[in-house]
Design an enzyme around this catalytic site. Structure first.
Site, PDB file in Angstrom:
ATOM      1  N   GLU A  84       0.781  -1.123   0.167  1.00 15.43           N
ATOM      2  CA  GLU A  84      -0.017  -0.017   0.074  1.00 15.43           C
ATOM      3  C   GLU A  84       0.714   1.241  -0.053  1.00 15.43           C
ATOM      4  O   GLU A  84       0.358   2.304  -0.297  1.00 15.43           O
ATOM      5  CB  GLU A  84      -0.950  -0.194   1.262  1.00 15.43           C
ATOM      6  CG  GLU A  84      -1.945  -0.816   1.333  1.00 15.43           C
ATOM      7  CD  GLU A  84      -1.667  -2.307   1.557  1.00 15.43           C
ATOM      8  OE1 GLU A  84      -0.506  -2.710   1.652  1.00 15.43           O
ATOM      9  OE2 GLU A  84      -2.490  -3.143   2.038  1.00 15.43           O
ATOM     10  N   TRP A  97      -0.154  -9.413  25.470  1.00 16.08           N
ATOM     11  CA  TRP A  97       0.219  -9.570  24.003  1.00 16.08           C
ATOM     12  C   TRP A  97       1.649  -9.916  24.143  1.00 16.08           C
ATOM     13  O   TRP A  97       2.334  -9.510  24.743  1.00 16.08           O
ATOM     14  CB  TRP A  97       0.153  -8.303  23.149  1.00 16.08           C
ATOM     15  CG  TRP A  97      -1.304  -7.736  22.790  1.00 16.08           C
ATOM     16  CD1 TRP A  97      -2.328  -8.233  23.307  1.00 16.08           C
ATOM     17  CD2 TRP A  97      -1.531  -6.563  21.748  1.00 16.08           C
ATOM     18  NE1 TRP A  97      -3.457  -7.736  22.749  1.00 16.08           N
ATOM     19  CE2 TRP A  97      -3.040  -6.810  21.851  1.00 16.08           C
ATOM     20  CE3 TRP A  97      -0.866  -6.089  20.969  1.00 16.08           C
ATOM     21  CZ2 TRP A  97      -3.603  -5.874  20.965  1.00 16.08           C
ATOM     22  CZ3 TRP A  97      -1.372  -5.095  20.171  1.00 16.08           C
ATOM     23  CH2 TRP A  97      -2.953  -5.104  20.248  1.00 16.08           C
TER      24      TRP A  97
HETATM   25  P1  AMP Z   1       3.198  -6.683   1.638  1.00 16.15           P
HETATM   26  O1  AMP Z   1       2.315  -5.704   1.538  1.00 16.15           O
HETATM   27  O2  AMP Z   1       3.031  -8.209   1.160  1.00 16.15           O
HETATM   28  O3  AMP Z   1       4.748  -6.171   1.098  1.00 16.15           O
HETATM   29  O4  AMP Z   1       3.541  -6.889   3.379  1.00 16.15           O
HETATM   30  C1  AMP Z   1       3.673  -5.877   4.106  1.00 16.15           C
HETATM   31  C2  AMP Z   1       3.772  -6.158   5.416  1.00 16.15           C
HETATM   32  O5  AMP Z   1       5.267  -6.973   5.570  1.00 16.15           O
HETATM   33  C3  AMP Z   1       3.924  -5.146   6.692  1.00 16.15           C
HETATM   34  O6  AMP Z   1       2.594  -4.808   6.831  1.00 16.15           O
HETATM   35  C4  AMP Z   1       4.668  -5.801   7.678  1.00 16.15           C
HETATM   36  O7  AMP Z   1       3.585  -6.663   8.424  1.00 16.15           O
HETATM   37  C5  AMP Z   1       5.615  -6.883   7.038  1.00 16.15           C
HETATM   38  N1  AMP Z   1       7.077  -6.068   6.690  1.00 16.15           N
HETATM   39  C6  AMP Z   1       7.821  -5.615   5.755  1.00 16.15           C
HETATM   40  N2  AMP Z   1       8.660  -4.901   6.138  1.00 16.15           N
HETATM   41  C7  AMP Z   1       8.986  -5.244   7.399  1.00 16.15           C
HETATM   42  C8  AMP Z   1       9.990  -5.323   8.346  1.00 16.15           C
HETATM   43  N3  AMP Z   1      11.212  -4.554   8.080  1.00 16.15           N
HETATM   44  N4  AMP Z   1       9.836  -5.709   9.566  1.00 16.15           N
HETATM   45  C9  AMP Z   1       8.896  -6.408  10.010  1.00 16.15           C
HETATM   46  N5  AMP Z   1       7.819  -6.537   9.134  1.00 16.15           N
HETATM   47  C10 AMP Z   1       7.916  -5.956   7.743  1.00 16.15           C
END
Ligand code: AMP
Length: 550
Positions: free
Chosen positions: A336, A451
């Site tokens: 997004e 949590w």
């Molecule tokens: P996507 O839209 O498939 O790229 O997924 C995005 C999600 O990936 C985010 O909302 C996070 O939950 C996770 N995410 C992306 N980068 C990181 C990061 N550096 N550390 C932790 N979670 C991450």
């Protein structure tokens, strides 16, 4: 007092931020730098721009109109790079199709996006054939072929093959000017529930995002910096969030670029070493595969910088990558958000530290990059203090965030509650200003009203020498609601050498140190052969929860 608008000289040019302007000066500095595709194609920037222009002509001859959607199904390639530019520059919308979706999801996205033309690699013809009777808007299909296979055996009717079409396109194509708010790209994110959701970005947003990448990676003196002399190879699929926008940035810089095509570990390593790649980005899974491969010790990777995103970078993985000389940091964003939001930039004084001390900061989710406003909020929307403890949902504003979900006003409103983009991630900000994501809201483990951060538990167990990969999930529990369970893959050579009980006990040291509460120690540890992955290579916790819900 009303604000004072600037005066516009009638003849002054109002410059729209268009993707074509990223190409404007690519010949001025290093035009002979190459764009390489596997061991098959090698072109310079003059040829790249010529081919982009020819592609403009091809789109015209295919009858594509401004505002139409053109879909691409390809591996990471020079062709994909050409589409990144030519399709939006033409005034059409580039749909980067997730080729790892199920057939139902694939056809849903193709119809929902209203794709008119699909450019498809021969490897994905069977996938497309299987859904062709359900096409609602697709009129033309163009083949993307490697080598000689330009006449594949398929039930699809093909308009021709990409290279042949480019070769027959004649004359200089002048890409038009239009409003910078014109839609440039569209792709689908698959959440844990429901249908895929479309996110979309304008020319203006992609240009500003490109500048933001330059601001972040080229301006701050940090652990990982890049400049025009770097050699770039993506290790994330180009259908996923514009390969994090890096192809736009490295093209604007005129750097050498290497596209690996279908992910074949041998080819990737050959290109990495042979083309002297200095910068890549990937999800932790790919880095994990690499540092655990047999050949890693034979390679000199000391010039390789890697940004990890898409999921948290566990400290254990960071340590072993650094041990092999790979300069690794983490960054954060979502489909997004185009995606760049934060990067684990090390502050000047941290650069003086030894590597071991840098690890926690290299693994931080990061500092918001220039142009990004970040807040951590409670359930009422109040901002929480930056004290390294107060945890809430992380929300953002930036010029390049999707303005909604495509044709889904209800979900768009949910995403943009109170004018802030809600990430669905929970975390805190420490006193130094670094964001630490502790979980996705749907992955957080709720036990007896408390949590527990699944990412923190993964980070801990990743530091056990016998652990190669780990995912922690909540499993239903009658008394506590949920209890943590760690699913673990052992490192090579540790099979049968360590018990589930020993791994569970490893957490107790962190209870003694105060890093976690006693109730956070997982009730169960399961040693597995592998952990299921999502279509973009992240650990599939939804699948794990399904498996272990009993
Ligand atoms: P996507 O839209 O498939 O790229 O997924 C995005 C999600 O990936 C985010 O909302 C996070 O939950 C996770 N995410 C992306 N980068 C990181 C990061 N550096 N550390 C932790 N979670 C991450």
């Amino acid at each position: 007092m009303p604000v004072k608008s600037i005066e516009r000289t009638p003849s002054a040019h109002r410059f729209p931020l268009l993707i074509k302007h990223l190409l404007q000066n690519v010949f001025s500095y290093t035009p002979d730098n190459e764009i390489v595709y596997r061991d098959q194609v090698r072109i310079n920037y003059y040829t790249l721009v010529e081919r982009i222009q020819s592609l403009g002509r091809v789109l015209e001859s295919l009858g594509v109109k401004q505002g139409d959607t053109v879909a691409v199904m390809d591996w990471d390639s020079h062709r994909y790079l050409e589409c990144y530019f030519a399709v939006p520059m033409y005034g059409a919308v580039l749909h980067t199709v997730n080729v790892r979706l199920s057939p139902e999801q694939l056809i849903y996205t193709i119809n929902h996006a209203e794709d008119k033309v699909i450019l498809v690699h021969s490897d994905f013809l069977p996938l497309l054939e299987a859904v062709k009777d359900k096409f609602e808007t697709v009129e033309k299909i163009v083949l993307l072929a490697d080598g000689a296979e330009t006449r594949p055996d398929t039930a699809l009717s093909l308009e021709g093959e990409y290279e042949g079409l480019l070769a027959s396109a004649t004359g200089d194509y002048q890409f038009p000017e239009f409003e910078e708010e014109t839609m440039a790209t569209l792709f689908y994110t698959t959440g844990t529930t429901g249908l895929p959701k479309g996110v979309y970005f304008s020319h203006r947003q992609l240009v500003l995002h490109t500048y933001a990448l330059v601001n972040t990676l080229c301006s701050f003196r940090s652990a990982v910096n890049v400049d025009t002399g770097d050699i770039y190879m993506p290790l994330t699929p180009m259908f996923h969030v514009h390969a994090w926008g890096m192809p736009y940035m490295f093209t604007m810089l005129g750097s050498k670029q290497v596209y690996p095509g279908r992910y074949d570990p041998e080819m990737i390593l050959k290109l990495l070493v042979g083309e002297r790649v200095t910068f890549s980005h990937c999800v932790p899974t790919i880095l994990h595969m690499l540092v655990n491969s047999q050949v890693i010790n034979e390679l000199d990777l000391t010039n390789w910088k890697v940004v990890i995103g898409g999921a948290a970078l566990p400290r254990g993985l960071c340590r072993s990558a650094l041990g092999h000389g790979i300069n690794v940091i983490s960054a954060y964003g979502l489909s997004e958000t185009c995606p760049l939001l934060t990067g684990a930039l090390l502050k000047p004084h941290m650069l003086e530290w030894n590597l071991e001390d840098q690890i926690p900061y290299r693994c931080r989710t990061g500092l918001p990059v220039p142009g990004v406003s970040m807040r951590v909020v409670d359930s009422l929307g109040n901002s929480l203090p930056h004290d390294g403890q107060s945890t809430g949902e992380v929300v953002f504003r930036a010029p390049w965030l999707t303005q909604g979900y495509f044709k889904d006003p209800e979900k768009s409103e949910e995403l943009w509650r109170d004018g802030w983009l809600h990430t669905g991630d929970v975390g805190f900000v420490d006193e130094q200003g670094y964001l630490q994501i502790t979980d996705r809201m749907k992955d957080v483990i709720k036990t007896g009203g408390e949590w527990i951060s699944s990412l923190l538990l993964e980070d801990i167990i990743s530091q056990h020498e016998a652990v190669s990969e780990a995912a922690v999930i909540g499993v239903p529990d009658e008394k506590w609601g949920e209890r943590p369970m760690a699913c673990v893959v052992l490192a090579q050579g540790y099979e049968d050498q360590v018990s589930e009980e020993e791994l569970r006990n490893f957490f107790h040291k962190f209870v003694e140190d105060g890093a976690i509460a006693k109730y956070a120690v997982p009730d169960y540890v399961r040693i597995m052969d592998s952990i299921p992955k999502t279509s973009v290579g992240k650990m599939n916790k939804k699948e794990l929860r399904k498996t272990f819900s009993e």
